[in-house]
Design a protein around this motif. Sequence first.
Motif, PDB file in Angstrom:
ATOM      1  N   LYS B 391       4.672  -3.892  -4.995  1.00  0.00           N
ATOM      2  CA  LYS B 391       4.018  -5.138  -4.621  1.00  0.00           C
ATOM      3  C   LYS B 391       3.048  -5.492  -5.728  1.00  0.00           C
ATOM      4  O   LYS B 391       2.523  -4.625  -6.416  1.00  0.00           O
ATOM      5  CB  LYS B 391       3.207  -4.943  -3.340  1.00  0.00           C
ATOM      6  N   GLN B 392       2.838  -6.760  -5.816  1.00  0.00           N
ATOM      7  CA  GLN B 392       1.823  -7.192  -6.762  1.00  0.00           C
ATOM      8  C   GLN B 392       0.468  -6.843  -6.177  1.00  0.00           C
ATOM      9  O   GLN B 392       0.123  -7.288  -5.090  1.00  0.00           O
ATOM     10  CB  GLN B 392       1.960  -8.681  -6.947  1.00  0.00           C
ATOM     11  N   VAL B 393      -0.261  -6.006  -6.871  1.00  0.00           N
ATOM     12  CA  VAL B 393      -1.544  -5.617  -6.323  1.00  0.00           C
ATOM     13  C   VAL B 393      -2.719  -6.351  -6.952  1.00  0.00           C
ATOM     14  O   VAL B 393      -3.797  -6.392  -6.415  1.00  0.00           O
ATOM     15  CB  VAL B 393      -1.762  -4.099  -6.422  1.00  0.00           C
ATOM     16  N   ARG B 394      -2.490  -6.908  -8.079  1.00  0.00           N
ATOM     17  CA  ARG B 394      -3.540  -7.745  -8.644  1.00  0.00           C
ATOM     18  C   ARG B 394      -3.114  -9.190  -8.479  1.00  0.00           C
ATOM     19  O   ARG B 394      -1.936  -9.505  -8.520  1.00  0.00           O
ATOM     20  CB  ARG B 394      -3.718  -7.474 -10.136  1.00  0.00           C
TER      21      ARG B 394
END
Lengths: 401, 401, 401, 401
Positions: B391-394
């Motif tokens: 998942k895109q965490v930033r």
Amino acid sequence: MAMHGKNFLMVPGPTNVPDRVLRAMHRNSEDHRSPDFPALAKTVLENMKVVFGTTTGRSFIFPASGTGAWEAALTNTLNKGDKVISVRFGQFSHLWIDMMQRLGLDVTVFDVEWGEGLPIDMLSNCIAKDTRHEYQAICIVHNETTTGVTTDIAAVRHILDRYNHPALLMVDGVSSIASIPFKMDEWKVDLAITGSQKGFMLPAGLGMVCASPRALERSKKNNLPRVFFSFEDMIVNNDVGYFPYTPSIPLLYGLKESLAMLMEEGLENVYARHRRLATGVRKAVEAWGLKICCKNPKEYSDTVTAVVVPEGFDAQQVIRIAYEKYNLSLGAGLMKVRGRVFRIGHLGDLNELMVLATLAGTEMAMSEVGIPIKLGSGVAAASEYYMKTSKQVRGLLNNGK
Amino acid sequence: MAMHGKNFLMVPGPTNVPDRVLRAMHRNSEDHRSPDFPALAKTVLENMKVVFGTTTGRSFIFPASGTGAWEAALTNTLNKGDKVISVRFGQFSHLWIDMMQRLGLDVTVFDVEWGEGLPIDMLSNCIAKDTRHEYQAICIVHNETTTGVTTDIAAVRHILDRYNHPALLMVDGVSSIASIPFKMDEWKVDLAITGSQKGFMLPAGLGMVCASPRALERSKKNNLPRVFFSFEDMIVNNDVGYFPYTPSIPLLYGLKESLAMLMEEGLENVYARHRRLATGVRKAVEAWGLKICCKNPKEYSDTVTAVVVPEGFDAQQVIRIAYEKYNLSLGAGLMKVRGRVFRIGHLGDLNELMVLATLAGTEMAMSEVGIPIKLGSGVAAASEYYMKTSKQVRGLLNNGK
Amino acid sequence: MAMHGKNFLMVPGPTNVPDRVLRAMHRNSEDHRSPDFPALAKTVLENMKVVFGTTTGRSFIFPASGTGAWEAALTNTLNKGDKVISVRFGQFSHLWIDMMQRLGLDVTVFDVEWGEGLPIDMLSNCIAKDTRHEYQAICIVHNETTTGVTTDIAAVRHILDRYNHPALLMVDGVSSIASIPFKMDEWKVDLAITGSQKGFMLPAGLGMVCASPRALERSKKNNLPRVFFSFEDMIVNNDVGYFPYTPSIPLLYGLKESLAMLMEEGLENVYARHRRLATGVRKAVEAWGLKICCKNPKEYSDTVTAVVVPEGFDAQQVIRIAYEKYNLSLGAGLMKVRGRVFRIGHLGDLNELMVLATLAGTEMAMSEVGIPIKLGSGVAAASEYYMKTSKQVRGLLNNGK
Amino acid sequence: MAMHGKNFLMVPGPTNVPDRVLRAMHRNSEDHRSPDFPALAKTVLENMKVVFGTTTGRSFIFPASGTGAWEAALTNTLNKGDKVISVRFGQFSHLWIDMMQRLGLDVTVFDVEWGEGLPIDMLSNCIAKDTRHEYQAICIVHNETTTGVTTDIAAVRHILDRYNHPALLMVDGVSSIASIPFKMDEWKVDLAITGSQKGFMLPAGLGMVCASPRALERSKKNNLPRVFFSFEDMIVNNDVGYFPYTPSIPLLYGLKESLAMLMEEGLENVYARHRRLATGVRKAVEAWGLKICCKNPKEYSDTVTAVVVPEGFDAQQVIRIAYEKYNLSLGAGLMKVRGRVFRIGHLGDLNELMVLATLAGTEMAMSEVGIPIKLGSGVAAASEYYMKTSKQVRGLLNNGK
């Protein structure tokens, strides 16, 4: 949302600051005019010369960045309108040339395709023809961080010597000094330039220069304006163990510690470690079936590798995914090679697993973008190389630390 | 000779202390009797209850290790000669049982092969037969760090409830709490025990216990001797915001920070992250063609995986090479499984690349020992899983941090 | 609202942690089972013996507080119902006696007025009469932190020797060891006890004990229950360089550093520094026209001074104003002397100006409460003494650091 | 031999770095080209403007010292040969004037006796006569750190306004900004200059400038050479959240934290605290019967006091004894006043007790040299003032922190 675990900082600078150095820097300010201060100042000024490979030169530490060190080297030794030669093979050589021009120097620029290195014949011809010694300096970037291309400084010196040419030899060693062999005295470099945030494993903030006796002599007569970057002001103060401006106490203690680390490891071991880690990266790129920006294997940089993404892909996407999903900081392609390459910095306080993690993260990011590489292939190639060349670095049983 | 780069600390505790927590702990001592102190004490005592999953229990922090917390739980609530049930399925359950016996308890031990988990039928039978309620407590290790086997605490509670058995339910959550789901209130755990050096991402030094109201009631009448570990002394002091002994100021600030980190991420996200990282490790082991010590996939631990080396190989050699050549700290096989397994701790402040680096290092170490695994195979399997589940965490573009 | 500048932490423990020690403690966790760990463990276990003044004893470090170290000393060497002698002359001796009683020992308590010290004749008589050697131990607090009264341990030993009495001599050196002379071997102390947060200049978290060969011998046969605090478990592990429980890595590195600092200064210099700073404080109290809680000048403590406020004033008010207005942490009067005294801790990493600042802050706080002292009078008296006894501690001109 | 306890750093810069700021700076490097970086850069660039007192100006942070910031202000806005006015009343104004001259400016210098301030009539006359507006700038040091003399910048502005003179108003606020009132917009300052190591409570390393819109306009057309210190290069990069050179990550995080501290306290409270601490120092000097270098009480500096030693004594001896015997760092007399004054810096993160300790140490050092002062007299005078003006800074009972 915050990221978990360590950030893998694999840009070609600033590099990872070792915990030991961070500890050394965690201290309150001190009176930089105290009787105790000179012991610190002299230690770092003396020890940094070892890393530059000079016993005859004089070391300077400016409270600035590497860009400031460029300016110090130029303004202290040249006159307005002086003719100088430089090679443009990436963003950093470009920026230095831009500075030369803005300072009023008359720069003969050798432009080469980015990925190529020093055009040795052109340089040789140019020097050969300059029988009146109009060129006052040759300004070369030792390791172009944009493309991962190194320059054979010994060869440049050889040309100057062959034609008995008195031009000053100025070398930007920002991404080379303390990481790959740099021999200031052996190569008769007149001005060697670097910053604290690469091989010295510190935060940015120190512009470091070593000047040969010949360069110091020139500095007495030249006329480019400089005050903050004046060698003279530095010399007067350094001679009694102080600095003309308030220095960064943490950075000086940090430098003392990083110099100690470099000495403990031994410079030859430092260089060998960089070469070995870099070779692993290059084996991975080969296993991926991709190309390295640097064309000539003899010029491969052991501090940074610029990896070319296949046509139709955007390297910026690889970098963004690596950062946003995997907490991996890769270097972007700059200017002419923007979007075409991403860069893996492999200099400073690194080990095999940090590099292998980087390769694994890069593989996932490339895969997600659609670049057809096989997951694990680069890691396997680098691992194999590291395993074959591994050494026991900790002692058995009775080892200390 | 010193190692370069980061140590990869992948033992199942102590875990990596996040930089943010290290910063929070870097402070001079403070007067632990000041009017300001209670705000700190109450914050950590209250917030740790959230992580234990209790609103009804009372939290205790002893200046000790998890072993001390074991002793606190036992001595405050049991009487000499009390009958208790426990299961021995690894070194830590073994050591706790040993403590029980040395404290004069009458322990019914269920011994199972190491790699197996709670023998639920045996326990059920035992409870069913104990119609006179002679057993005063059931003491279970939630996550046996030796073998990477977890226990279904809800099932234990279910048995006690089915037979309406009043035994105290004591759970060692040392390598589970703050990493995998732990529901003290929901499972009606009476004494939940942990230490600071695992899921709480701190150095060792805090023995943490939560006690249910029922356990606190028992503590008023029991007779096992305790002074240092006395709940009563703690309660009297905690009630006004202080501790009976000089507490570790750095650890309390560190705990405040690590609790803040856990809350910011959200416990469910913390658990999901642990599960995901663990799954990657298990996929790597499968790709290597090796076995996991834990026999029952339902009991796989998400905080530690014990990898069984093939017959004829010595797991200790793998660990030694990983440490001495690659700065990778793996967990040893303990007691019965010494030499047969090595352990990868995957709990605490970790991310994908830290795990992948570990797998790459493990591959090199196994290869060198001669274990026939394909370099890169485990990394590839885990990478594939991580990539698919990433998942895109930033945030993009305008993200802060 | 936040306070500005440094907090002046002048309670008698925890003491100020030197920046150098804080730096040493700022590090990620490490594998406490690694081949490198024993070098650290052995260094601190060996060097702490020097500070205790023993070459024949064995050192123990428990992950606990000084209270835990009390418990370790008692439970490892005594049997249930054993008769022991102790003196109650402040809160800490009171609490230790309370622990003895709760552990089932039969304590003969000599109660003296708080401010007085060891009733040497009573002790002598008691020992003289005990011709059947029923007393198994004499447990004495070396420096009662409540009142600032020290005990002549050599005199206690002298009594035991005179009557050839075999009782174990247990000494609480929590607020004395590493600050004032402590001679374990010379005084034939059997169990010497301290914590990390006083003279060792660390955060709380280490319960430190040295045991004589005779005490170790007794520990093999006695029957008080102990598991966490077991000498045997420690010995088995320490012998190979490890600990039975996860140790605090930061505290061990911190201890290594604080031991190095004590050795560099030299123990005799450490003691002289404490004596000199303490003398200055006492001169200030005299100049204020106030009384010191300790009645007998021969028993004045060099680590803490309890200052008696005049009738009609509340010492707690002085402490509160000092803290809330001047960021100065003074020690409260405890139990019997609550409100009647405030305490100035003068142990650990202190210098003249830290003490003088404390005196100045105390003067302002006392003045505001209405205690008739002349502002500056205490500072002047202490300054005069410090000036007369000052030494140049830094070298002139060419000094390093 | 090492000193014990804290160093009392009371030079007028670098100032004490608060522990909270040191913690914020203890971090590994980060990619200064990451998508996260702009949030940090913009926060500090925006918040520093509040401290400078400007909403209309533009802020610059150069990786340099305050000397570099001087150079940035001059080179970006002036042309070679430009006429400027400056006042020399101490070493720092002298050095700035020296820089102006070396950069080719035509400086009209008003020299006054050191200890005196701005000769307002001379300036007024000069401006009145300059009807052709030949003067391009007035360059004034707001607080001359050499002598402890401040300048009434509002009065300078008043003169320029009265004569409708368009000269740029450049102000060196190195030892004033963030410590005493500085109102860039209100005073229509065109270039306000400072460094990180004074009121901002950081290590040296940031040269900070705020430029008015008028100054920015000038910077587009002027011709003094600058590259490293170019506003244009900064603007292009800052506009997208980055810096043209590798910035110091620790210093930026440190600045973020120190700005937060200044905001939390409130600038007016910061100024009041400095004034109050300074007043106490001046009361001490008066009690000693000594003179302050600054002649006009209206010009007394609230950040530094230069104390004049009586004829026949050497201030350097006072400083040396303070440092070598009492771990107290005082500021030396510089150039013309060398040996005649010592300086007490009272700016930055200080409180009453730090100042009182300094006064006590100074008293001992002066006494030892033979200067006839009464020990305790200065401390008493300052204490009395602090006591009368004290406020409760911590809450009672239920306060947090």
